[in-house]
Write a protein that holds these residues in place. Structure first.
Motif, mmCIF file in Angstrom:
data_model
loop_
_atom_site.group_PDB
_atom_site.id
_atom_site.type_symbol
_atom_site.label_atom_id
_atom_site.label_comp_id
_atom_site.label_asym_id
_atom_site.label_seq_id
_atom_site.Cartn_x
_atom_site.Cartn_y
_atom_site.Cartn_z
ATOM 1 N N VAL A 1 -3.790 -1.317 3.963
ATOM 2 C CA VAL A 1 -3.944 -2.507 4.802
ATOM 3 C C VAL A 1 -5.063 -2.336 5.851
ATOM 4 O O VAL A 1 -5.846 -3.253 6.095
ATOM 5 N N HIS A 2 -5.197 -1.144 6.402
ATOM 6 C CA HIS A 2 -6.218 -0.927 7.436
ATOM 7 C C HIS A 2 -7.621 -0.743 6.868
ATOM 8 O O HIS A 2 -8.598 -0.743 7.608
ATOM 9 N N VAL A 3 -7.709 -0.547 5.575
ATOM 10 C CA VAL A 3 -9.028 -0.513 4.932
ATOM 11 C C VAL A 3 -9.390 -1.939 4.508
ATOM 12 O O VAL A 3 -10.514 -2.396 4.691
ATOM 13 N N ASP B 1 0.795 -1.227 0.000
ATOM 14 C CA ASP B 1 0.000 0.000 0.000
ATOM 15 C C ASP B 1 0.830 1.282 0.000
ATOM 16 O O ASP B 1 0.548 2.203 -0.757
ATOM 17 N N HIS B 2 1.890 1.330 0.800
ATOM 18 C CA HIS B 2 2.604 2.600 0.947
ATOM 19 C C HIS B 2 3.255 3.091 -0.346
ATOM 20 O O HIS B 2 3.292 4.281 -0.612
ATOM 21 N N ASN B 3 3.789 2.161 -1.122
ATOM 22 C CA ASN B 3 4.588 2.524 -2.295
ATOM 23 C C ASN B 3 3.878 2.387 -3.634
ATOM 24 O O ASN B 3 4.481 2.621 -4.663
ATOM 25 N N GLY C 1 7.197 17.900 6.913
ATOM 26 C CA GLY C 1 7.690 17.069 5.823
ATOM 27 C C GLY C 1 6.908 15.786 5.572
ATOM 28 O O GLY C 1 7.267 15.007 4.704
ATOM 29 N N ARG C 2 5.839 15.557 6.327
ATOM 30 C CA ARG C 2 5.104 14.300 6.199
ATOM 31 C C ARG C 2 4.610 14.063 4.766
ATOM 32 O O ARG C 2 4.655 12.957 4.253
ATOM 33 N N GLN C 3 4.102 15.107 4.115
ATOM 34 C CA GLN C 3 3.549 14.908 2.771
ATOM 35 C C GLN C 3 4.521 15.358 1.691
ATOM 36 O O GLN C 3 4.140 15.570 0.543
ATOM 37 N N SER D 1 -5.792 12.959 5.943
ATOM 38 C CA SER D 1 -4.954 11.951 6.580
ATOM 39 C C SER D 1 -4.848 12.209 8.078
ATOM 40 O O SER D 1 -5.653 12.944 8.650
ATOM 41 N N ASN D 2 -3.835 11.632 8.717
ATOM 42 C CA ASN D 2 -3.804 11.658 10.177
ATOM 43 C C ASN D 2 -2.574 12.331 10.775
ATOM 44 O O ASN D 2 -2.452 12.429 11.983
ATOM 45 N N ARG D 3 -1.628 12.738 9.939
ATOM 46 C CA ARG D 3 -0.408 13.322 10.489
ATOM 47 C C ARG D 3 -0.017 14.585 9.743
ATOM 48 O O ARG D 3 0.020 14.590 8.513
ATOM 49 N N SER E 1 1.687 2.125 12.777
ATOM 50 C CA SER E 1 1.077 2.644 14.000
ATOM 51 C C SER E 1 -0.443 2.820 13.911
ATOM 52 O O SER E 1 -1.116 2.866 14.930
ATOM 53 N N HIS E 2 -0.970 2.919 12.707
ATOM 54 C CA HIS E 2 -2.423 3.130 12.600
ATOM 55 C C HIS E 2 -3.235 1.847 12.670
ATOM 56 O O HIS E 2 -4.428 1.832 12.359
ATOM 57 N N THR E 3 -2.594 0.790 13.110
ATOM 58 C CA THR E 3 -3.285 -0.475 13.367
ATOM 59 C C THR E 3 -4.382 -0.290 14.413
ATOM 60 O O THR E 3 -5.329 -1.080 14.482
ATOM 61 N N GLY F 1 -4.322 3.314 -2.501
ATOM 62 C CA GLY F 1 -3.017 3.228 -1.835
ATOM 63 C C GLY F 1 -2.904 4.336 -0.800
ATOM 64 O O GLY F 1 -3.827 5.124 -0.610
ATOM 65 N N CYS F 2 -1.750 4.374 -0.139
ATOM 66 C CA CYS F 2 -1.526 5.407 0.891
ATOM 67 C C CYS F 2 -1.342 6.779 0.262
ATOM 68 O O CYS F 2 -1.691 7.799 0.852
ATOM 69 N N SER F 3 -0.728 6.799 -0.899
ATOM 70 C CA SER F 3 -0.627 8.018 -1.683
ATOM 71 C C SER F 3 -0.005 9.167 -0.908
ATOM 72 O O SER F 3 1.028 9.016 -0.267
HETATM 73 S S1 SF4 Z 1 -1.220 6.453 7.932
HETATM 74 FE FE1 SF4 Z 1 -1.017 6.861 5.793
HETATM 75 S S2 SF4 Z 1 0.829 5.780 5.240
HETATM 76 FE FE2 SF4 Z 1 0.177 4.911 7.192
HETATM 77 S S3 SF4 Z 1 -1.125 3.171 6.626
HETATM 78 FE FE3 SF4 Z 1 -2.431 4.959 6.839
HETATM 79 S S4 SF4 Z 1 -2.624 5.741 4.779
HETATM 80 FE FE4 SF4 Z 1 -0.870 4.424 4.799
#
Ligand code: SF4
Lengths: 210, 468
Positions: free
Chosen positions: B110-112, B64-66, B437-439, B431-433, B131-133, B409-411
């Motif tokens: 993955v969390h979706v 998902d991340h890449n 530099g996060r994005q 998103s959540n953070r 961490s978003h588990t 994807g995480c995009s």
């Molecule tokens: S926080 Fe962002 S990078 Fe991490 S799993 Fe969720 S969508 Fe993907």
């Protein structure tokens, strides 16, 4: 994992609170599929003036000379001292890998983020929690004399720094693993019988979970 | 009533293999989710030590991340991203782990993907090297993020060595006002307790507002429990939870389902259970939120002014405000609804489910992305979310309004693929953070709900979605 007993080193002061794991090792370096080699990119955004990318020759990049990691007097430090909530943010274990690869074996701070704190032990790094005022004391000692050596005594859970000494708390098991350089998976697998017994019972009571 | 237990106490006890002498415990893990970023070193570790997976079918993987979110046909352009995704494919094939590969319609964040497939069931312990588990706590699970060494540990032993956390109850009472969503609630909670407020706790979210939320809304909240410092956030199981599970691919059916439901219905805190900390927030007091700084706790309501460091007595906080204002290119006392936006990102494991896309589409429908916006993208959380949205015509709503409609994807949540902010660009992001530099290096992130992101897209600045 390398065993840890008594460590003597100068200490590097990182005068920031809430240092997050994105700052410790920026995400572009997470793409590696290895566990090693992250040291040159530790604190990449603060340490270099340009934008770091994997595969760059880090020796040729422009340094931010104001950042503590680049100051000559702190080269070779194995101890990092920071302010509260160190290691917050993403759970990336690349953060302790980068700290360890750079050469840090101890981080001292008034508090740590949970996951980061756990990850340190798994990588042979000792995170030490002292009170805010004790950490302030350490910062002032370093400000007076950056060459002052700090002695971390893991068996005694104590720190000696200039004329001050501090005690720190530590979970017994973690201490034992650090002292012995023990691998946690091996330790758990010694309990295989208990895990199997748990599974057998759980399969009966909650079959939908298997 | 010393027998009263919290939901967290129950989940803990039901997974306790053994207590170690030192106060730590060995906890059994039911589900392990795997993605390409934190798993290669763990698989490498297993191979080096000649170990195998303890229970192969407890693991489920997806990249998902890449993954690229445009034109999948071309493959992954960036060689390092490609290597990570290829390595995941190979590792899963070699170790026999079920994986939804990039070409699979079930692929996604993955969390979706986990909950969507029914691979996450109430009462499970769920872990993932991310961490978003905590997201999965919304289904009455004990779910938390782990580091790569722990990923390897779970793979090899199906267990983790853990210490029990303390119990915190976050109660959101009453009703939410119009335009206020789960995202606004969780941002308000973080604003109130701070990013370290939940450190050492497992948070249970409860109260009328939580019961009224859909399961997807609850996931948005538990997803961000980690931003309040808590490794796990969770909600009690109710009828909505059970309805959500029913009929999903990995979910039980028939008689097993009936006995499962009987068990699931016990997954709530007992009357009189004791929490170490208890926070109450009135639902009515919550307004649509926008973060203004570089930490999720730096959040304000849409009608508020950006804080002034001169009003802050705590020196550490004062410096954080000054640093954040500088990084974000904002002035103290500026009205947040006067701040204009360059980029809009609707996606991430916080807000990329079908209800999120519906909420954003409702605001965007019949309107146009403002001329001043450089880019507005919508990234569904999974291939199946994308398909569902297309069946409902949401893709067309977005495209007509001037949004880009992407692959899952995480995009831009963390900019590990091609989707990134340029330095200085300001983004309204679901998103959540919002860390520095996060994005993308130098990028400026403002966290908002999907409806608020869409509202920013069509007006070009932050605005109360109720005024659209
Ligand atoms: S926080 Fe962002 S990078 Fe991490 S799993 Fe969720 S969508 Fe993907």
């Amino acid at each position: 994992m390398e065993k840890f007993n008594i460590l003597t080193s100068i200490a590097m002061p990182l005068d920031r609170a809430n240092v997050d794991t994105d700052a410790i090792i920026p995400k572009q370096f997470l793409k590696s599929i290895k566990r090693s080699g992250f040291g040159p990119n530790l604190f990449d955004q603060w340490r270099y003036l340009d934008e770091g990318q994997p595969g760059m020759d880090n020796l040729k990049r422009p340094l931010n000379n104001d950042f503590v990691l680049n100051k000559p007097e702190y080269q070779g430090a194995k101890i990092l001292v920071a302010k509260k909530n160190f290691g917050c943010g993403s759970s990336r274990e690349h953060a302790p890998w980068a700290l360890e690869d750079y050469g840090f074996r101890v981080i001292v701070a008034p508090s740590f983020a949970d996951i980061f704190y756990n990850n340190c032990f798994k990588n042979g790094i000792l995170p030490v929690i002292l009170s805010e005022s004790e950490v302030e004391d350490i910062f002032s000692i370093i400000a007076n004399n950056s060459a002052e050596k700090m002695i971390i005594n893991l068996p005694n859970q104590s720190i000696q720094f200039a004329d001050k000494s501090f005690k720190f708390d530590l979970d017994e098991f973690r201490k034992f693993c650090l002292l012995e350089g023990l691998d946690e998976i091996g330790l758990t697998l010694e309990q295989s019988d208990k895990i199997k017994a748990f599974e057998t019972k759980a399969k009966q009571n909650t079959p939908w979970l298997f | 009533m010393s027998e009263s237990k919290t939901l967290y106490d129950k989940l803990w006890e039901q997974h306790l293999v053994t207590d170690n002498d030192d106060g730590s415990s060995l906890i059994y893990i039911n589900r392990h989710l795997i993605h390409e970023v934190t798993s290669p070193q763990a698989f490498e570790g297993l191979r080096l030590a000649n170990r195998n997976l303890w229970r192969v079918n407890a693991n489920l993987a997806t990249p998902d991340h890449n993954v690229p979110t445009t034109d999948r046909g071309k493959g992954i352009a960036d060689p390092i991203s490609k290597l990570q995704v290829d390595t995941l494919d190979q590792n899963c094939d070699n170790f026999g782990v079920q994986e939804f590969k990039m070409s699979d319609i079930r692929q996604g964040i993955v969390h979706v993907v986990g909950p969507e497939q029914g691979a996450i069931l109430p009462g499970m312990t769920v872990v993932c090297g991310d961490s978003h588990t905590s997201t999965h706590g919304a289904l009455g699970c004990l779910a938390f993020g782990i580091g790569t060494s722990e990923v390897e540990h779970v793979m090899a032993t199906q267990c983790l060595v853990q210490k029990k956390s303390k119990n915190m109850l976050v109660e959101v009472t009453g009703k939410l006002s119009s335009g206020v969503t789960a995202k606004d609630v969780v941002l308000s909670v973080i604003g109130k307790i701070g990013t370290a407020g939940g450190t050492g706790y497992a948070i249970e979210f409860a109260g009328d507002v939580i019961s009224d939320l859909s399961i997807e809304g609850r996931m948005t909240m538990s997803n961000m429990a980690i931003e309040a410092g808590a490794r796990a956030g969770m909600m009690a199981v109710d009828d909505k939870t059970i309805e959500y599970i029913r009929g999903k691919d990995f979910a039980p059916s028939g008689d097993i389902l009936e006995s499962a439901i009987e068990h699931w219905e016990t997954l709530k805190s007992d009357e009189g259970a004791v929490f170490d900390a208890h926070i109450v927030i009135e639902g009515e007091s919550i307004k649509p939120q926008v973060t203004w700084g570089t930490s999720p706790e730096m959040t304000i309501a849409i009608d508020e002014l950006i804080p002034d460091p001169d009003n802050e007595n705590d020196e550490v906080k004062k410096t954080s405000i000054i640093n954040a204002l500088k990084y974000m290119g904002l002035e103290a006392n500026q009205a947040i609804n006067s701040v204009s936006v360059d980029v809009v990102f609707i996606g991430s494991c916080t807000n990329s489910r079908i209800e999120d896309l519906r909420a954003a589409a409702k605001v965007a429908e019949g309107k146009q992305v403002a001329d001043s916006i450089k880019q507005a993208i919508v990234v569904p959380g999974s291939g199946l979310v994308k398909q569902q949205a297309e069946q409902e015509g949401l893709d067309q709503v977005f495209i007509k309004a001037g949004f880009e409609w992407r692959e899952p994807g995480c995009s831009m949540c963390l900019a590990m693929n091609a989707d990134k902010l340029e330095a200085g660009e300001r983004c309204a992001s679901t998103s959540n953070r919002n860390f520095e530099g996060r994005q993308g290096q130098g990028g400026r992130t403002h966290l908002v709900s999907p409806a608020m992101a869409a509202a920013a897209a069509v007006t070009g600045h932050f605005v109360d979605v109720n005024q659209i």
